[in-house]
Write a protein that holds these residues in place. Structure first.
Motif, PDB file in Angstrom:
ATOM      1  N   ILE A 378       0.674  -0.972   0.131  1.00  0.00           N
ATOM      2  CA  ILE A 378       0.195  -0.124  -0.038  1.00  0.00           C
ATOM      3  C   ILE A 378       1.009   1.507   0.332  1.00  0.00           C
ATOM      4  O   ILE A 378       0.298   2.043  -0.591  1.00  0.00           O
ATOM      5  N   SER A 379       1.728   1.301   0.780  1.00  0.00           N
ATOM      6  CA  SER A 379       2.717   2.265   0.622  1.00  0.00           C
ATOM      7  C   SER A 379       3.705   2.577  -0.457  1.00  0.00           C
ATOM      8  O   SER A 379       3.752   3.789  -1.260  1.00  0.00           O
ATOM      9  N   TYR A 380       3.893   1.986  -1.221  1.00  0.00           N
ATOM     10  CA  TYR A 380       4.253   1.757  -2.558  1.00  0.00           C
ATOM     11  C   TYR A 380       2.817   2.102  -3.668  1.00  0.00           C
ATOM     12  O   TYR A 380       3.234   3.597  -4.663  1.00  0.00           O
ATOM     13  N   GLY A 381       2.167   1.910  -3.447  1.00  0.00           N
ATOM     14  CA  GLY A 381       1.263   2.284  -4.450  1.00  0.00           C
ATOM     15  C   GLY A 381       0.471   4.090  -3.772  1.00  0.00           C
ATOM     16  O   GLY A 381       0.700   4.403  -4.547  1.00  0.00           O
ATOM     17  N   VAL A 382       1.033   4.401  -2.685  1.00  0.00           N
ATOM     18  CA  VAL A 382      -0.009   5.643  -2.725  1.00  0.00           C
ATOM     19  C   VAL A 382       1.788   6.447  -2.909  1.00  0.00           C
ATOM     20  O   VAL A 382       1.268   7.673  -3.346  1.00  0.00           O
ATOM     21  N   ALA A 383       2.468   6.088  -2.274  1.00  0.00           N
ATOM     22  CA  ALA A 383       4.042   6.658  -3.312  1.00  0.00           C
ATOM     23  C   ALA A 383       3.848   6.808  -4.237  1.00  0.00           C
ATOM     24  O   ALA A 383       3.883   8.702  -5.076  1.00  0.00           O
ATOM     25  N   THR A 384       3.228   6.277  -4.810  1.00  0.00           N
ATOM     26  CA  THR A 384       3.583   5.948  -7.060  1.00  0.00           C
ATOM     27  C   THR A 384       1.857   6.954  -7.334  1.00  0.00           C
ATOM     28  O   THR A 384       2.451   8.230  -8.228  1.00  0.00           O
ATOM     29  N   LEU A 385       1.025   6.977  -6.157  1.00  0.00           N
ATOM     30  CA  LEU A 385       0.226   7.845  -7.080  1.00  0.00           C
ATOM     31  C   LEU A 385       0.418   9.215  -6.668  1.00  0.00           C
ATOM     32  O   LEU A 385       0.495  10.356  -6.802  1.00  0.00           O
ATOM     33  N   SER A 386       1.214   9.598  -5.526  1.00  0.00           N
ATOM     34  CA  SER A 386       2.089  10.858  -4.818  1.00  0.00           C
ATOM     35  C   SER A 386       2.775  11.826  -6.336  1.00  0.00           C
ATOM     36  O   SER A 386       2.839  12.599  -6.296  1.00  0.00           O
ATOM     37  N   PHE A 387       3.737  10.265  -6.318  1.00  0.00           N
ATOM     38  CA  PHE A 387       5.061  11.405  -7.298  1.00  0.00           C
ATOM     39  C   PHE A 387       4.019  11.623  -8.706  1.00  0.00           C
ATOM     40  O   PHE A 387       4.396  12.139  -9.279  1.00  0.00           O
ATOM     41  N   TYR A 388       3.268  10.425  -9.295  1.00  0.00           N
ATOM     42  CA  TYR A 388       2.905  11.216 -10.790  1.00  0.00           C
ATOM     43  C   TYR A 388       1.548  12.268 -10.687  1.00  0.00           C
ATOM     44  O   TYR A 388       1.274  12.636 -11.814  1.00  0.00           O
ATOM     45  N   PHE A 389       1.027  12.150  -9.197  1.00  0.00           N
ATOM     46  CA  PHE A 389      -0.190  12.832  -8.973  1.00  0.00           C
ATOM     47  C   PHE A 389      -0.222  14.350  -8.909  1.00  0.00           C
ATOM     48  O   PHE A 389      -0.244  16.171  -9.040  1.00  0.00           O
ATOM     49  N   VAL A 390       1.121  14.279  -7.668  1.00  0.00           N
ATOM     50  CA  VAL A 390       1.675  15.794  -7.116  1.00  0.00           C
ATOM     51  C   VAL A 390       2.681  16.355  -7.267  1.00  0.00           C
ATOM     52  O   VAL A 390       2.708  17.249  -8.148  1.00  0.00           O
ATOM     53  N   GLU A 391       3.385  15.216  -7.152  1.00  0.00           N
ATOM     54  CA  GLU A 391       5.169  15.583  -7.458  1.00  0.00           C
ATOM     55  C   GLU A 391       5.785  16.092  -8.679  1.00  0.00           C
ATOM     56  O   GLU A 391       6.315  17.205  -9.109  1.00  0.00           O
ATOM     57  N   LYS A 392       5.398  14.888  -9.646  1.00  0.00           N
ATOM     58  CA  LYS A 392       6.149  14.691 -10.765  1.00  0.00           C
ATOM     59  C   LYS A 392       5.448  16.228 -12.118  1.00  0.00           C
ATOM     60  O   LYS A 392       6.411  17.252 -12.591  1.00  0.00           O
ATOM     61  N   PRO A 393       4.151  15.931 -11.804  1.00  0.00           N
ATOM     62  CA  PRO A 393       3.784  17.121 -12.392  1.00  0.00           C
ATOM     63  C   PRO A 393       4.526  19.174 -12.120  1.00  0.00           C
ATOM     64  O   PRO A 393       4.513  19.926 -13.168  1.00  0.00           O
ATOM     65  N   VAL A 394       4.540  19.470 -11.232  1.00  0.00           N
ATOM     66  CA  VAL A 394       4.271  20.154 -10.222  1.00  0.00           C
ATOM     67  C   VAL A 394       6.669  20.072 -11.218  1.00  0.00           C
ATOM     68  O   VAL A 394       7.270  21.441 -11.719  1.00  0.00           O
ATOM     69  N   LEU A 395       6.873  19.362 -11.115  1.00  0.00           N
ATOM     70  CA  LEU A 395       8.256  19.115 -11.041  1.00  0.00           C
ATOM     71  C   LEU A 395       8.625  19.452 -12.557  1.00  0.00           C
ATOM     72  O   LEU A 395       9.872  19.649 -13.881  1.00  0.00           O
ATOM     73  N   ASP A 396       8.074  18.352 -13.694  1.00  0.00           N
ATOM     74  CA  ASP A 396       7.514  18.611 -15.105  1.00  0.00           C
ATOM     75  C   ASP A 396       7.509  20.549 -15.561  1.00  0.00           C
ATOM     76  O   ASP A 396       8.000  20.826 -16.237  1.00  0.00           O
ATOM     77  N   TRP A 397       6.577  21.176 -14.269  1.00  0.00           N
ATOM     78  CA  TRP A 397       6.408  22.699 -14.602  1.00  0.00           C
ATOM     79  C   TRP A 397       7.306  23.056 -14.314  1.00  0.00           C
ATOM     80  O   TRP A 397       7.627  24.104 -15.168  1.00  0.00           O
ATOM     81  N   ALA A 398       8.862  22.918 -13.257  1.00  0.00           N
ATOM     82  CA  ALA A 398       9.798  23.601 -12.964  1.00  0.00           C
ATOM     83  C   ALA A 398      10.508  23.379 -14.565  1.00  0.00           C
ATOM     84  O   ALA A 398      11.607  24.467 -14.531  1.00  0.00           O
ATOM     85  N   GLN A 399      10.963  22.134 -14.843  1.00  0.00           N
ATOM     86  CA  GLN A 399      11.445  21.358 -15.855  1.00  0.00           C
ATOM     87  C   GLN A 399      11.358  22.819 -17.177  1.00  0.00           C
ATOM     88  O   GLN A 399      12.392  23.159 -17.675  1.00  0.00           O
ATOM     89  N   ASN A 400      10.145  23.000 -17.335  1.00  0.00           N
ATOM     90  CA  ASN A 400       9.755  24.054 -18.534  1.00  0.00           C
ATOM     91  C   ASN A 400      10.011  24.903 -18.572  1.00  0.00           C
ATOM     92  O   ASN A 400       9.977  26.006 -19.390  1.00  0.00           O
ATOM     93  N   LYS A 401       9.659  25.961 -17.131  1.00  0.00           N
ATOM     94  CA  LYS A 401       9.960  27.280 -16.601  1.00  0.00           C
ATOM     95  C   LYS A 401      11.717  27.168 -16.836  1.00  0.00           C
ATOM     96  O   LYS A 401      11.965  28.475 -17.380  1.00  0.00           O
ATOM     97  N   GLU A 402      12.161  25.758 -16.257  1.00  0.00           N
ATOM     98  CA  GLU A 402      13.425  26.654 -16.221  1.00  0.00           C
ATOM     99  C   GLU A 402      14.338  26.835 -17.592  1.00  0.00           C
ATOM    100  O   GLU A 402      14.963  27.245 -18.169  1.00  0.00           O
ATOM    101  N   ARG A 403      13.578  26.093 -18.184  1.00  0.00           N
ATOM    102  CA  ARG A 403      13.882  26.001 -19.830  1.00  0.00           C
ATOM    103  C   ARG A 403      13.614  27.251 -20.871  1.00  0.00           C
ATOM    104  O   ARG A 403      14.587  27.318 -21.452  1.00  0.00           O
ATOM    105  N   SER A 404      12.659  27.598 -20.532  1.00  0.00           N
ATOM    106  CA  SER A 404      11.862  28.469 -20.882  1.00  0.00           C
ATOM    107  C   SER A 404      12.631  30.095 -20.963  1.00  0.00           C
ATOM    108  O   SER A 404      12.726  31.587 -21.205  1.00  0.00           O
ATOM    109  N   LEU A 405      13.252  29.959 -19.597  1.00  0.00           N
ATOM    110  CA  LEU A 405      13.819  31.250 -18.640  1.00  0.00           C
ATOM    111  C   LEU A 405      15.060  31.961 -19.556  1.00  0.00           C
ATOM    112  O   LEU A 405      15.114  32.725 -19.800  1.00  0.00           O
ATOM    113  N   PRO A 406      15.738  31.662 -20.730  1.00  0.00           N
ATOM    114  CA  PRO A 406      16.868  31.878 -21.318  1.00  0.00           C
ATOM    115  C   PRO A 406      16.642  32.275 -22.316  1.00  0.00           C
ATOM    116  O   PRO A 406      16.871  33.350 -23.067  1.00  0.00           O
ATOM    117  N   LYS A 407      15.376  31.779 -22.758  1.00  0.00           N
ATOM    118  CA  LYS A 407      14.752  32.553 -23.873  1.00  0.00           C
ATOM    119  C   LYS A 407      14.273  33.645 -23.866  1.00  0.00           C
ATOM    120  O   LYS A 407      14.517  34.793 -24.428  1.00  0.00           O
TER     121      LYS A 407
END
Length: 417
Positions: A378-407
């Motif tokens: 269950i801990s693996y399952g909850v952590a996986t949901l946390s990663f893909y629905f909470v952590e990863k979307p923010v990390l992806d947004w942050a990476q896109n934002k950092e890529r756009s800053l130099p431009k």
């Protein structure tokens, strides 16, 4: 140094992160098994896994190791001081979303389960501001989710790292590995002196000090042995290990010969084995007995052993790859989620399924094993949901934002021109 010599991925780090994460989970699971009623073999094994809380020390060494890498690459490569906006931004998007969600859920569960919480609002405020680690009344920001205590300590280490690195860049002008190493040994000595001051002036009184008085009593027992200043010493050992790793990449010919002979594999393997043997030997020894300044997790012996494996694994031929197997790489990816959610899973299982799943509460080993396996899944399952629905979307947004800053900056310069 030529930064092209440094690979983007350092082998072994994911495996060590996974081991640390699972060690903490096993620590909390084995607390639920009645030790006195088990066979001698199970008792000895349980005593070993109860020291899995030392995985927290591994997290600190690993964080210091990884976060210091860009500073060392720039310093030893005669580059400028890294961009602090990027540093703070990356740390915030990695820690804040997952932590805030787990913290909010912990607060809500405490309300719905009607769990008495002393210093309720003070603990909430210090939890959200990552300042809970500066006093025993707030060390555990959540009455239900004990493992969240270490996040405040980590954030404090995140702040100290660039401050001391700034001193390295601007005080040690002749940029050599040996001088940088000497500087950081000096930092550790300075931290230990300050930590001794914390012990001298901020040791709590003995009134209601102990785990029998709940989490706050336990925190009062822990402090000042557990304090954010002292924990930076463990973090700093990881920083020094990072310098060793980066410096090894500059010694191409000698390092390659040693690597081809399996030298780094031998060092890494022995370091990890010695770490496990050391913990096994400590299984019946008091928490603050074998350590300098009564610091937790057998400081500095244990973190040095971990750092030895960590800094040599990236140069190994097979050891790093063995550690970074598929299971461990996935575990490392969702490790933050496992860490901040698994204790809530344990309490939920206790409340809704297995009421004997409390401290030293389950007498039957097979029942404990089955329940623990369910908790782990269950801990693996909850952590996986946390990663893909909470952590990863923010990390992806942050990476896109950092890529756009130099431009954006380039476009602004063109308009001004």
């Amino acid at each position: 140094m030529d930064n092209r010599l440094m690979p983007s991925y350092l082998s072994g780090a994911d495996g060590i992160r996974a081991i640390a994460c699972l060690a903490v989970v096993f620590h909390h699971l084995t607390q639920r098994l009645t030790m006195d009623l088990q066979t001698p073999f199970v008792q000895q094994s349980q005593a070993f896994f109860l020291l899995g809380n030392a995985g927290v020390s591994v997290f600190f060494v690993l964080s210091g190791f990884l976060l210091a890498l860009p500073f060392w690459k720039s310093y030893l490569g005669n580059g400028g001081f890294p961009n602090m906006k990027h540093y703070v931004f990356r740390r915030a998007v990695r820690i804040v979303p997952g932590f805030y969600v787990a913290f909010i859920v912990s607060i809500l569960l405490a309300y719905f389960w009607q769990v008495q919480t002393d210093y309720h609002w003070l603990r909430i405020i210090t939890g959200f501001t990552f300042t809970s680690g500066f006093h025993y009344t707030t060390l555990f920001p959540s009455e239900l989710n004990g493992p969240l205590w270490s996040i405040s300590f980590e954030v404090f280490s995140y702040l100290l790292l660039p401050i001391f690195m700034l001193g390295l860049f601007y005080l040690v002008k002749i940029r050599t590995f040996s001088k940088a190493l000497l500087y950081w040994f000096g930092v550790i000595v300075f931290i230990l002196i300050i930590n001794q001051g914390v012990h001298s002036f901020f040791t709590p009184n003995e009134v209601e000090r102990g785990w029998e008085f709940g989490l706050i009593g336990g925190a009062k027992y822990w402090m000042p042995n557990y304090n954010p200043v002292g924990f930076f010493g463990q973090f700093a050992i990881g920083i020094i290990a990072s310098a060793v790793t980066v410096n090894l990449f500059t010694k191409t010919e000698r390092v390659q010969r040693f690597k081809q002979k399996g030298g780094f594999d031998v060092i890494s393997t022995l370091s990890l084995l010695c770490t496990l043997v050391f913990i096994f030997q400590m299984r019946h020894i008091g928490e603050f007995t074998v350590s300098f300044q009564s610091q937790p997790y057998y400081f500095p012996i244990f973190p040095i052993l971990v750092a030895s494996a960590l800094c040599t694994a990236p140069h190994s031929r097979w050891f790093g790859k063995m550690l970074d197997n598929s299971l461990f790489r996935f575990t490392a990816k969702v490790s933050f989620g496992i860490y901040i959610w698994h204790y809530l899973v344990i309490l939920s299982v206790e409340r809704y399924w297995q009421p004997d799943f409390v401290y030293m509460g389950l007498a039957d080993f097979n029942t404990w094993l089955g329940v623990s396996f369910v908790v782990l899944i269950i801990s693996y399952g909850v952590a996986t949901l946390s990663f893909y629905f909470v952590e990863k979307p923010v990390l992806d947004w942050a990476q896109n934002k950092e890529r756009s800053l130099p431009k954006q900056e380039e476009s602004k310069v063109r308009k001004e021109a």
